[in-house]
Design an enzyme around this catalytic site. Sequence first.
Site, short mmCIF file in Angstrom:
data_model
loop_
_atom_site.label_atom_id
_atom_site.label_comp_id
_atom_site.label_asym_id
_atom_site.label_seq_id
_atom_site.Cartn_x
_atom_site.Cartn_y
_atom_site.Cartn_z
N THR A 155 7.49 -0.39 8.53
CA THR A 155 7.78 -1.03 7.24
C THR A 155 6.96 -0.50 6.07
OG1 THR A 155 6.18 -2.79 7.75
CG2 THR A 155 8.49 -3.17 8.36
N PRO A 183 -0.51 -0.01 14.30
CA PRO A 183 0.47 -1.05 14.61
C PRO A 183 1.89 -0.59 14.28
CG PRO A 183 -1.42 -1.99 13.46
CD PRO A 183 -1.58 -0.51 13.41
N LEU A 184 2.83 -0.92 15.15
CA LEU A 184 4.21 -0.52 14.94
C LEU A 184 4.79 -1.09 13.65
CD1 LEU A 184 5.83 -0.67 18.50
CD2 LEU A 184 5.50 1.34 17.07
N CYS A 185 4.33 -2.28 13.27
CA CYS A 185 4.86 -2.88 12.04
C CYS A 185 4.50 -2.04 10.83
CB CYS A 185 4.33 -4.31 11.88
SG CYS A 185 2.54 -4.44 11.81
N THR A 186 3.32 -1.43 10.84
CA THR A 186 2.92 -0.55 9.75
C THR A 186 3.79 0.70 9.72
OG1 THR A 186 0.62 -1.31 9.84
CG2 THR A 186 1.02 0.81 8.79
#
Length: 438
Positions: free
Chosen positions: A217, A211-214
């Site tokens: 961030t 996931p891009l959020c992982t």
Amino acid sequence: MAAADVTPLPNGLEGDRTRWKYLDKVLDRPGPFTDPDSFVPGNHETLERAKVLVIGAGGLGCEILKNLALSGFKDIHVIDMDTIDVSNLNRQFLFRAADVGKYKAEVAAAFVEKRVKGVKITPYCGKIQDKDEEYYKQFAIIVCGLDSIEARRWINSMLVGMVDGNDPDSLKPLIDGGTEGFKGQARVIFPTMTSCIECQLDMHAPRAAVPLCTLATIPRQPQHCIEWAHIIAWEEERKDITLDTDDPEHITWLFQKALKRAEEFNIPGVTYSMTQGVVKNIIPAIASTNAIVAASCCNEAFKLLTNANPFLGFPGTDNYMMYTGDESVYTYTFEHQKKDDCPVCGEEALARPLEIDPEATLQDFIDSLAERPEAQLKTPSIRTTDKSLYLQSPADLERLTRPNLEKRMKDLTAEGEEMLVTDKAFPTMFKYVVVWKK
């Protein structure tokens, strides 16, 4: 005793063949499975004159080059664009510490020529895409020891496209070996006649997406830092430059960015070779698995040219050998069936059904193509029969079609409509029929 070591050669002359006595026993007499109609005893010249291309001089390639030279092949060519890294030395036995930084193809060729007198190995340090049809037509057999699915798909498409029904010599058997940890496979492909690599693509599932959020961030693994550099940092800092995963300068830039990010989050383990592996989706290798799979590939090449024994790949027979060594040793051979709707070798180039979420955006759909086992397309351009949905290049057309990325698929196409997908990494056009996901 000296006279006993001298064996008559096929042309009636005498020479010292002591080194090849083991080979002569196979070539000079039929075995229990030999086809008497195709086997010619003493067929030494076929091996010596046959020109063989080896693609890849890494873990598998080193083994393949050594095996072919010791099996009587005299004219071998090898292609590899990579240079030797210190991490290669634990399993790529043709290289030494002093060779670090040199081209693999050149060092491997020189090493084997020095150890096996009489063999000629011609290296080419570059991409397989640099060569055209005329180059590949000169070879009797092509043996792949690649660590990239993309490269396999490219050479497969090239060899299928070369086949001319009026020219039997245009059909070049492809022997492909692959390893992943303690597992591996060897397969023989007769382009247009048997199942090709594209037919078998769904057997090689792409790695799971993060996931891009992982990535943005909270990276937790060194691979997350590399993916961040690959997907986010490059787009932010070098978006005007197309990323070339075969360019050492580009890989070095990604490695340095990933290393700096890993240090910020106290994540150890980011290396240059890992950066290459993550960005190019390179499959890990183990020396013993390489040796077993390479031996199988070279055995098939030997049988193909000499007819000393039945070979894999003859239409209607087994063409795929699977090996696993994680729990004891196990092999299994079977026939992988040719697919009529294969976009590369299918006779009628039928459109494949592709299930799509009608509520998904075009961007979501494009992202999913990289993860689908049957597609694995990372930079697709998409159009229907009457309009372009999204084009990766040229830049003007990319800007013109970019607004479509935010639109829903049901607003761009209809169920049953034919969709044409191209990717700059492959010379083939992929055809799909839209099927709405229920």
